[in-house]
Scaffold this motif. Structure first.
Motif, short mmCIF file in Angstrom:
data_model
loop_
_atom_site.label_atom_id
_atom_site.label_comp_id
_atom_site.label_asym_id
_atom_site.label_seq_id
_atom_site.Cartn_x
_atom_site.Cartn_y
_atom_site.Cartn_z
N ARG A 277 0.85 -1.19 0.00
CA ARG A 277 0.00 0.00 0.00
C ARG A 277 0.88 1.23 0.00
NH1 ARG A 277 -4.28 0.17 -2.06
NH2 ARG A 277 -5.06 -1.66 -0.98
N SER A 296 -5.30 2.51 6.19
CA SER A 296 -4.35 1.42 6.42
C SER A 296 -3.55 1.69 7.68
CB SER A 296 -3.41 1.31 5.22
OG SER A 296 -2.22 0.67 5.59
N GLY A 297 -3.60 0.71 8.58
CA GLY A 297 -2.84 0.84 9.82
C GLY A 297 -1.35 0.95 9.52
N LEU A 298 -0.93 0.17 8.55
CA LEU A 298 0.49 0.17 8.18
C LEU A 298 0.94 1.58 7.77
CD1 LEU A 298 1.98 -2.43 5.73
CD2 LEU A 298 2.37 -0.02 5.36
N TYR A 354 -1.96 -9.67 -5.33
CA TYR A 354 -2.60 -8.96 -4.22
C TYR A 354 -3.94 -9.58 -3.82
CZ TYR A 354 -5.09 -5.19 -1.78
OH TYR A 354 -5.82 -4.48 -0.87
N TRP A 363 -3.96 -14.04 3.88
CA TRP A 363 -4.79 -13.29 4.84
C TRP A 363 -5.67 -14.23 5.68
CZ3 TRP A 363 -4.89 -8.39 6.71
CH2 TRP A 363 -6.05 -7.94 7.33
N ASP A 410 5.01 -6.48 5.83
CA ASP A 410 3.80 -7.28 5.69
C ASP A 410 3.87 -8.52 4.78
OD1 ASP A 410 1.50 -7.46 7.04
OD2 ASP A 410 0.53 -5.74 6.14
N TYR A 411 2.71 -9.20 4.79
CA TYR A 411 2.60 -10.51 4.17
C TYR A 411 2.61 -10.47 2.65
CZ TYR A 411 -2.21 -8.87 3.79
OH TYR A 411 -3.32 -8.13 3.50
N HIS A 412 2.61 -9.26 2.09
CA HIS A 412 2.69 -9.19 0.62
C HIS A 412 4.09 -9.51 0.12
CE1 HIS A 412 -0.29 -6.27 2.15
NE2 HIS A 412 -1.04 -6.76 1.19
N HIS A 434 2.57 -7.54 9.78
CA HIS A 434 1.55 -6.76 10.50
C HIS A 434 0.35 -7.59 10.94
CE1 HIS A 434 3.03 -2.55 9.75
NE2 HIS A 434 3.80 -3.23 8.91
N ILE A 435 0.28 -8.83 10.50
CA ILE A 435 -0.90 -9.63 10.85
C ILE A 435 -0.45 -10.81 11.73
CG2 ILE A 435 -2.14 -8.93 8.77
CD1 ILE A 435 -1.42 -11.56 7.46
N ARG A 542 -12.03 -0.93 7.97
CA ARG A 542 -12.15 -1.36 6.58
C ARG A 542 -13.24 -2.43 6.58
NH1 ARG A 542 -8.80 -4.52 4.71
NH2 ARG A 542 -7.76 -5.06 6.65
N SER A 579 -13.04 -2.12 1.00
CA SER A 579 -11.70 -2.69 0.93
C SER A 579 -11.73 -3.97 0.11
CB SER A 579 -11.26 -2.98 2.36
OG SER A 579 -10.00 -3.60 2.40
N ARG A 580 -10.72 -4.17 -0.73
CA ARG A 580 -10.53 -5.41 -1.50
C ARG A 580 -11.84 -5.87 -2.16
NH1 ARG A 580 -7.22 -8.02 3.61
NH2 ARG A 580 -5.76 -6.29 3.75
O1 F6P Z 1 -3.46 -5.43 8.63
C1 F6P Z 1 -2.72 -5.74 7.51
C2 F6P Z 1 -2.78 -4.65 6.51
O2 F6P Z 1 -1.89 -4.79 5.46
C3 F6P Z 1 -2.50 -3.40 7.24
O3 F6P Z 1 -1.19 -3.21 7.33
C4 F6P Z 1 -3.35 -2.42 6.58
O4 F6P Z 1 -3.87 -1.56 7.50
C5 F6P Z 1 -4.44 -3.22 5.97
O5 F6P Z 1 -4.04 -4.52 5.92
C6 F6P Z 1 -4.82 -2.61 4.66
O6 F6P Z 1 -5.14 -3.49 3.68
P1 F6P Z 1 -5.04 -3.13 2.16
O7 F6P Z 1 -3.71 -2.51 1.95
O8 F6P Z 1 -5.20 -4.44 1.47
O9 F6P Z 1 -6.15 -2.19 1.88
#
Ligand code: F6P
Length: 741
Positions: A277, A296-298, A354, A363, A410-412, A434-435, A542, A579-580
């Protein structure tokens, strides 16, 4: 004022010159047209007189002349007929007494046997004289003359000039008015506002950032000055905060302290962040390009760190206007501190990497929410390829950097640390996950566990939010791949390379003071929502099935069923950021949430009261802050969450120490925020009872709990998170790092 006078002087001069020039041409044209018309009329009339008079002159018939004069003479046209010596035979009375001075013209016409035409003066008036010789046997025997009044030509010319002058006057008046208004609105007032702002800033008053100057008007200068002013404000704020903390003897991490720390620990070694992101997306709003700060928390966590330390942030360019805005962008745009480098993905890559592998595979694999992960070989291929693309971009970016620091998010990007380390063993690489990390059995569902673990172990440091997730990870490594896990110091050793696995509970900046005075109060917020309420609850997430939205809605319904006295008194606002949405499961959740809310409102609400207000769209920080600030309670009921920063944002946003946080025990945040009302979101009765407790909690108790949670968030902020993570990364010996293939 002087500027206005100069501007108006210049504009007026230009208007006068242009208008007068055009008016001159117009007058000339009109005059030529009128003269031609006059000459044509005179010629026709004279020809007619000639035809009638010629036979008479030959016959010397006196009586006939009077008829000719009577027939062709008019008030604006005098007629005269001459004999061969140029003496007047007959003339209309209006010209007769004044013909003397015209004799030379008559003589010229008769002697030269030519037509004579020109302006002349007769009796104080201007006339157009048209004289033709009268002939007999091709010999001139006299002349016929018409004198057409031409005075009106001058009158018409003056009329035109007068009209031009009036038009000019009105135009100048109008322009003066408009220019004055425009200058006031777009120059004088904004400049005065910036001047006032600078004055207040200089006097040390805490002031919000200045309003944006009109860049289209002032050009890049406006942006620069505004940016400079903001930097100054930030620097002052940071200095004041430092001084305050020093006086209080507190050791809270701040943006400034982190900056100094990074400088001391790493000198000029550059920092690189990689995440899927991007911190800012550019999107088209009509033809305008706007900035969108994603939910996004990240991003909330990493953005302040990059603003403090600078460097390059590599992320997927996903906004529809990103390409137009550029591959490399300085951020924050008003005062750039770091560079965003965008990586472009096509629709197929995005779908596989993604939506597919990351969000339909990893996820649900990592979150215990009983959602089956979908693992498809095609998605995995895209995941691998996109990890490699990001790795290549990163390697290109840090080509000239010595011993760079790389923070992979993150997991990506499970595979990326290894890809980087293989090419750049001198880089210090941290991967922050982050998860949650699942237990070894759950992780075993993934068809490519070894490759993922080896990819992650390419990092020098792998971070999770909690020790529990670190333990799960170490156990997974121990059971699934060849290598050694040292439980004493939480490391995984493979060959020459050691990876440290440690917990770093992420947080937020918690110093968003600048916004305070621009957040609407409760009354304004309720009016905006169109509701009245004694108690206001809020949820911000989200639209994700891990967030426990249907469970929360069930609990809210239960609360109103069990304690009907709160109907009409409590309103819950749910903010949901789509989201997504391309994933079917997310679409299903969206439908479910909408339907649940509609049903609750229909069944419990009445004409004057809706239990739930649903706002499903992206909200910016300030909008969300208004809800956090004005709510009596906030619900975070995630079914499983690595940390959950909404809980911390709610606490940080409270400016008085009241308000209640209802928090799921399955979030990382629940381990830190012990003063929240901790609930099991699956237990509807328990959560409903927590809502009741929240609205009935005495203010004193609220204050005590909130004060403790605020202190916790303030002290354990994201600067501390980054400092601890970077300190750990810096402490690690530069391992020989030969990553085995
Ligand atoms: O919680 C994992 C995470 O990647 C966060 O870091 C972020 O806040 C959230 O998912 C956002 O998801 P995306 O980037 O898929 O919208």
């Amino acid at each position: 004022m002087r500027l206005l006078v100069r501007l108006l002087g210049g504009i007026s001069l230009a208007v006068i010159v242009v208008t007068a020039g055009f008016a001159y041409l117009e007058v000339q044209e009109e005059r030529t047209r009128l003269e031609q018309d006059l000459q044509r009329r005179a010629a026709l009339a004279t020809d007619a007189v000639r035809e009638a008079a010629e036979p008479l002159v030959s016959r010397n018939a006196r009586a006939g002349y009077e008829r000719v004069l009577a027939r062709f003479g008019r008030p604006d046209r005098g007629i005269a007929i001459y004999d061969e010596f140029g003496s007047v035979i007959a003339a209309t009375p209006d010209v007769k007494p004044h013909l003397g001075p015209l004799s030379p013209l008559i003589t010229e016409a008769i002697h030269g046997d030519v037509i004579v035409r020109r302006f002349a003066r007769i009796g104080g008036r201007t006339v157009w004289a048209h004289i033709v010789p009268l002939e007999r046997d091709d010999r001139p025997v006299g002349a016929a003359a018409t004198f057409v009044d031409a005075d009106y030509l001058n009158t018409r010319e003056w009329d035109l000039w007068r009209r031009t002058a009036v038009r000019l006057g009105v135009l100048i008046l109008f322009l003066t008015g408009i220019t004055w208004l425009l200058v006031r609105w777009t120059v004088t007032r904004p400049v005065a506002r910036i001047a006032e702002w600078t004055k207040r800033l200089k006097s040390g008053e805490p002031v919000a950032p200045p309003p944006d100057a009109d860049a289209s008007l002032f050009g890049p200068l406006a942006g620069e000055v505004t940016g400079l002013a903001r930097t100054l404000a930030r620097a002052r704020m940071a200095a004041e905060q430092e001084a305050r903390l020093r006086l209080l003897g507190e050791h809270i991490w701040t943006e400034e302290r982190l900056k100094q720390f990074v400088h001391m620990r790493f000198g000029t070694r550059p920092m690189f962040v990689v995440s899927n992101r991007e911190p800012v997306s550019h999107v088209f709003e009509g033809k305008r390009i706007a900035e969108l700060h994603p939910a996004s928390g990240l991003v909330s966590a990493l953005e302040p760190i990059m603003s403090a330390c600078g460097g390059v942030w590599i992320a997927h360019g996903s906004g529809d206007a990103d390409r137009a805005a550029g591959e490399r962008v300085g951020l924050p745009s008003d005062d750039p501190a770091y560079t965003l480098r965008r990586v472009w993905l096509n629709a197929e890559e995005e779908a596989g990497y993604y939506y597919g592998f990351a969000n339909e595979g990893l996820w649900p694999l990592c979150h215990i929410v009983h959602e089956r992960p979908q693992f498809r070989a095609g998605d995995w291929e895209h995941y691998r390829a996109v990890n490699q693309r990001f790795a290549d971009t990163l390697l290109e970016e840090m080509e000239k950097a010595e011993a760079p620091i790389v923070l992979v998010q993150d997991y990506h990007f499970a595979l990326l640390p290894r890809m980087i380390k293989q090419e750049r063993p001198d880089a210090r690489v941290a991967l922050f996950w982050h998860i949650p990390w699942p237990n070894v059995e759950a992780f075993g569902i993934c068809p490519w566990p070894e490759e993922i673990l080896l990819g992650m172990l390419g990092a020098d440091l792998v971070g999770f939010h909690t020790q529990f997730h670190c333990n799960n990870f170490l156990e997974t490594v121990e059971r699934m791949i060849e290598g050694r896990v040292e439980w004493d110091d939480f490391t995984a050793v493979r060959g020459q390379h050691t990876t440290h696995i440690l917990p770093f509970p992420i947080s937020i900046a918690a110093d968003d003071e600048q916004m305070s005075d621009r957040i609407p109060g409760r009354k304004a917020l309720l009016t905006d929502l169109g509701v009245e309420a004694e108690f206001l609850g809020v949820g911000v997430e989200r639209l994700d099935y891990t967030k426990g939205l249907p469970e929360r809605l069930r609990a809210i319904r239960r609360f109103f069923e069990r304690w009907p006295e709160y109907r009409s008194r409590v309103v819950f606002v749910q903010i949901a950021s789509p989201s997504r949405s391309r994933i079917e499961r997310y679409q299903r959740l969206q439908r479910e949430v909408r339907e649940d809310i509609r049903r609750i409102n229909d069944e419990l609400g009445d004409r004057d009261w809706r239990p739930i207000v649903y706002r499903e769209r992206h909200h910016d920080h300030r909008e969300i802050a208004a809800y956090y600030r004005n709510a009596d309670f906030c619900m975070v009921t995630a079914l499983h969450d690595g940390m959950n920063l909404v809980a911390k944002e709610f606490i940080a946003a409270r400016d008085q120490d009241t308000g209640v946080l209802i928090l799921s025990r399955f979030t990382g945040a629940a381990r830190e925020l012990r003063e929240a009302l901790v609930v099991n979101p699956y237990d509807i009765e328990d959560t409903a009872a927590a809502i009741r407790r929240a609205v009935e909690m005495p203010k004193e108790e609220q204050r005590e709990r909130m004060a403790r949670m605020r202190a916790q968030v303030r002290e354990h902020n994201v600067y501390r998170w980054a400092a601890l993570l970077l300190a750990e990364l810096g402490r690690m010996p530069q391992s020989a790092s030969s990553i085995r293939d």
